[in-house]
Each structure stands twice: as C-alpha cells, then as structure tokens.
Design an enzyme around this catalytic site. Structure first.
Site, PDB file in Angstrom:
ATOM      1  N   THR A  27       0.880  -1.174   0.000  1.00  0.00           N
ATOM      2  CA  THR A  27       0.000   0.000   0.000  1.00  0.00           C
ATOM      3  C   THR A  27       0.913   1.217   0.000  1.00  0.00           C
ATOM      4  OG1 THR A  27       0.015   0.150   2.403  1.00  0.00           O
ATOM      5  CG2 THR A  27      -1.718  -1.199   1.417  1.00  0.00           C
ATOM      6  N   VAL A  86       7.577  -2.421   7.382  1.00  0.00           N
ATOM      7  CA  VAL A  86       7.517  -0.957   7.427  1.00  0.00           C
ATOM      8  C   VAL A  86       8.129  -0.378   6.147  1.00  0.00           C
ATOM      9  CG1 VAL A  86       8.202   1.113   8.687  1.00  0.00           C
ATOM     10  CG2 VAL A  86       7.623  -0.976   9.950  1.00  0.00           C
ATOM     11  N   LYS A  87       7.316   0.423   5.476  1.00  0.00           N
ATOM     12  CA  LYS A  87       7.743   0.986   4.191  1.00  0.00           C
ATOM     13  C   LYS A  87       8.285   2.394   4.419  1.00  0.00           C
ATOM     14  CE  LYS A  87       5.746   0.915  -0.455  1.00  0.00           C
ATOM     15  NZ  LYS A  87       4.464   0.976  -1.159  1.00  0.00           N
ATOM     16  N   VAL A  88       9.504   2.604   3.967  1.00  0.00           N
ATOM     17  CA  VAL A  88      10.243   3.834   4.281  1.00  0.00           C
ATOM     18  C   VAL A  88      10.769   4.433   2.980  1.00  0.00           C
ATOM     19  CG1 VAL A  88      12.326   4.650   5.458  1.00  0.00           C
ATOM     20  CG2 VAL A  88      10.970   2.841   6.506  1.00  0.00           C
TER      21      VAL A  88
END
Ligand code: E4P
Length: 220
Positions: A27, A86-88
């Site tokens: 997402t 976790v998207k960074v």
C-alpha cells in the site's frame, strides 16, 4: 516469484487471495486515500483488516519524513501484526531508519527507488525489500526494466539478501518481463495479474471441448 497486489482495496485483495496466488500486499498513502481511509486509528484498523485477509507480508508506509518520526511511526505499524513490513522512503533519513529497523528486528521495504545507487544503499542498510518503481520510470521515457536488471546484477554480485520488489507495475507484460529478469517479487494491480490468464486459444479450445461434449451427449 512472489506476487503482491498493490492496493488498499479489500475486495480486490480478497479476489487475489481467493485465486490462491497471493503472497502479500503493498500500500502507499495515495492508495489508502483512494479508499477514503484517513486518520491514525482508521489507517491502523485498515492494515489489520488487510492482514486478516492475506497470509503474507503487508507493506505499511510511514508518513513522517524525519528519522525520529519514522522510527516512532514504524514501531507502531510493526506492532500491528507480525506480517507488517515498514515501508520507508529512500531518503537519507529513510536509509538511517532502515538501518535502525534492521538492527531492531523490524522488516522494511525501502520505497520510491529510481536508481541502482539507491537500491545499493538500501541493501547496505539491511532492507528486506527494495521497491524500484518501473512504471513511473517508463512514464518519463526512462527504462524501468533496465533498472531491475541492474539491481539484480548488483545484488547477485555481492549476495545481498534484500529482495527486489518490482513496484509500479502497470500491466501484464511488466510482470512477465520482471519474471524473466529475476525480480524476487512484483506488486501490481489486480487487472495486471488477471491479464496473465487471458488467451483466446484457451477460450476457443474450451468452447470446442464443451460443444463436442454436448454433441456426444445429445447423440447418446
Ligand atoms: C509500490 O509499493 C507503490 O505502491 C506502487 O507500486 C506505485 O505504483 P504507481 O506508480 O502505479 O502509483
């Protein structure tokens, strides 16, 4: 090759899951906004709902852009479910955050990657996934697939464990081309995945089989 669906739409995630081919979900804040999801509590509830549908990694993106903010937000996201990654974003603070998450046992997806150098830095920091955006490169007359090839070569040269997650996949041929180039994962819309099924000879062949079967049954 792992198949992720790139959406926050629960119906589409269910459809892909029902096909039996889904390995995860990505997402981003735009995809969440498209589903009308806003506010910390609603966003977190939505991630939990996604994790209840699919038994695989679910990328949840931080909104903060500074190191401390990313760490605080990322820890909350990671605590939501074991499958959260976790998207960074691939910025200097983002790379520092990837290193911090890696050192603390939290898996990461380093996103908004448009060059092999960015992918190399993210891998050095221990990212679980790097997300090169191939469609957005194609949009500006650059070669998204060439970037996948470059990153594959670099990661293979040094046996990086970081997985190449081909993102911004826009159509069915992107999936096939990424598979040929050895991307570990692709994330794309349901329409691109369903496109893999389509072949006129399959439809014609099935129609013929059913017609022959019906004819034989009528004659019996
Ligand atoms: C990846 O994780 C992104 O959410 C996504 O693939 C971006 O795709 P787009 O370029 O079609 O918006």
């Amino acid at each position: 090759m792992k198949f992720f669906i790139d959406t926050a739409n629960l119906d589409q995630i269910r459809q892909a899951q029902d096909l039996g081919i889904l390995d995860g979900v990505t997402t981003n804040p735009s995809l969440m906004a498209k589903e009308g999801i806003s506010g910390e509590a609603a966003v977190q509830a939505h991630y939990r709902a996604i994790c209840d549908i699919v038994d695989g990694d679910v990328s949840a993106e931080v909104i903060a852009t500074d190191f401390d903010g990313m760490i605080a937000e990322g820890q909350i996201l990671a605590d939501l479910h074991d499958n959260i990654v976790v998207k960074v974003p691939c910025t200097a603070d983002g790379i520092k955050a990837v290193r911090w998450f890696t050192d603390h046992g939290i898996r990461t997806n380093c996103t908004l990657i448009f060059s092999a150098g960015q992918a190399l830095l993210a891998a050095k920091a221990g990212a679980t996934y790097v997300s090169p955006f191939i469609g957005r490169l194609d949009d500006i007359s650059a070669d998204g697939l060439n970037l996948i090839e470059q990153i594959r070569t670099i990661f293979d040269n040094y046996e990086f464990g970081t997985e190449i997650l081909a993102a911004s996949v826009r159509h069915t041929m992107h999936i096939l081309e990424c598979a040929e180039l050895g991307a570990d994962v692709m994330t794309g819309p349901l329409s691109a995945i369903m496109g893999l099924l389509k072949h006129p000879l399959t439809d014609a062949g099935l129609a013929q089989f059913l017609a022959d079967h019906a004819k034989a049954a009528a004659e019996a």
